[in-house]
Enzyme design. Sequence first.
Site, PDB file in Angstrom:
ATOM      1  N   LEU A  48       0.808  -1.215   0.000  1.00  0.00           N
ATOM      2  CA  LEU A  48       0.000   0.000   0.000  1.00  0.00           C
ATOM      3  C   LEU A  48       0.845   1.271   0.000  1.00  0.00           C
ATOM      4  O   LEU A  48       1.686   1.471   0.871  1.00  0.00           O
ATOM      5  CB  LEU A  48      -0.949   0.004   1.199  1.00  0.00           C
ATOM      6  CG  LEU A  48      -1.901   1.203   1.292  1.00  0.00           C
ATOM      7  CD1 LEU A  48      -2.769   1.329   0.043  1.00  0.00           C
ATOM      8  CD2 LEU A  48      -2.778   1.082   2.541  1.00  0.00           C
ATOM      9  N   HIS A  49       0.563   2.157  -0.978  1.00  0.00           N
ATOM     10  CA  HIS A  49       1.291   3.417  -1.081  1.00  0.00           C
ATOM     11  C   HIS A  49       0.540   4.391  -1.980  1.00  0.00           C
ATOM     12  O   HIS A  49      -0.252   4.000  -2.838  1.00  0.00           O
ATOM     13  CB  HIS A  49       2.697   3.192  -1.648  1.00  0.00           C
ATOM     14  CG  HIS A  49       2.712   2.670  -3.055  1.00  0.00           C
ATOM     15  ND1 HIS A  49       2.399   1.363  -3.372  1.00  0.00           N
ATOM     16  CD2 HIS A  49       3.005   3.273  -4.243  1.00  0.00           C
ATOM     17  CE1 HIS A  49       2.498   1.180  -4.680  1.00  0.00           C
ATOM     18  NE2 HIS A  49       2.854   2.331  -5.237  1.00  0.00           N
ATOM     19  N   LEU A  50       0.809   5.668  -1.762  1.00  0.00           N
ATOM     20  CA  LEU A  50       0.392   6.754  -2.646  1.00  0.00           C
ATOM     21  C   LEU A  50       1.636   7.375  -3.269  1.00  0.00           C
ATOM     22  O   LEU A  50       2.721   7.335  -2.685  1.00  0.00           O
ATOM     23  CB  LEU A  50      -0.354   7.848  -1.875  1.00  0.00           C
ATOM     24  CG  LEU A  50      -1.642   7.503  -1.141  1.00  0.00           C
ATOM     25  CD1 LEU A  50      -2.133   8.727  -0.354  1.00  0.00           C
ATOM     26  CD2 LEU A  50      -2.711   7.027  -2.098  1.00  0.00           C
TER      27      LEU A  50
END
Length: 402
Positions: free
Chosen positions: A239-241
């Site tokens: 999970l990352h932006l």
Amino acid sequence: MAAYLGASQVLHETLGLPSQEQPERRTVSCGEDFVYGEEDFVLCGVGWWRSRSEGPASHTMSRFDRALQSSWEEKMKLGLFRYHLGELQTRILPGNVRFVAQLNIQRGLERRRPQDIQSIRQKFDPQQFHFNKIKPGEILFHMVRGPTPHHPSRGCSQFQGGPPDSKLPGTLDCILVVINVSPLEFGHVLFIPDPALCLPQILTQELLQFGLESVLLSAHPGFRVGFNSLGAFASVNHLHLHGFYLDWELLIETAPGELLCSTLNFHFLRGVPAPGFLFYSEGEGLEALAHNVCRVTDYLVDKEIAHNVFVTRGTAPGEPTHSETRSGIRVLIWARRSCFGTKEEAAFNVALCELAGHLPIKTAQDFQSLTETAAIHIIQRYLLPEPQLSQLRGQLVTLLTE
């Protein structure tokens, strides 16, 4: 910040690995924290203040901009990136859209090979690259939200905190901000919740709220944040932006929207090559905004529909398109065709940047020859067919108004 107990949490619990399969937990630390509150949001005076044809302009920097940019530039000097990123050659494609094409040959040649993705709900795989493997030097800082505030009116900030144990379980107090070692633009960073949680690439309200806040913390109208789902050219299933600076205006900042739900400021964006769903806020109710965006993305995950999310400064959907000010933030959600398998790095892959009108190009030949017509044709091959998109529009309105 109240935890959102929606489909994303259920999916993370469902897809989580048994404890014996989790990679070794280790504390990822850095030299300092960036602690902020709502009083740090830049709610007024943000704009381009020049026509799109005049080229890049200088901008006042906020405390957040100074912290991110100074640390990012220091990491570049230390050689922690895969390549040195100088000023990118930029070309505005002639036409009404005015695509921002940028030549970045090294990213195409030297970035880490993307993972083989076969499902939007693919499990986290500890054998693949993940962010527990990053070097400590790649960390810029922890982004730490101060005590939970009362929601102020626009232009006013009252920051009051309750006792530490008043937070609900699952609430994120901070996230990591790390360099993207294969940057596509200046200041390219990743926003990552605790890597040891081993969360797959399914957007959560908690992480998205940090992304929304980071855009408001920047005084630069071109600081953007985005999310690629699996099947929408996410390269890493952890999970990352993404966050980065692009010193060029994009059409999606001012394009008109068809109102779908007035109480939620929810619209359908038209007049752009990639029509999509649009939420708008002038800085208030970010927790509710993140909640509603994730209601949409959770629905798309449940229906196995790939998607990209893009957060940018922009005008209210009803304002004149020639307005120079960027008084609020626009959150774009594109539902699109899924693309599975390993991403072909020689191809023109359409993810959050391309849908927004920013075209990173890998070869000098493509950079010189690409036209607006060709770019639109490529982008629209990745979009849902109009009948499916129209049906989805009705389903989302029903979902959000129930």
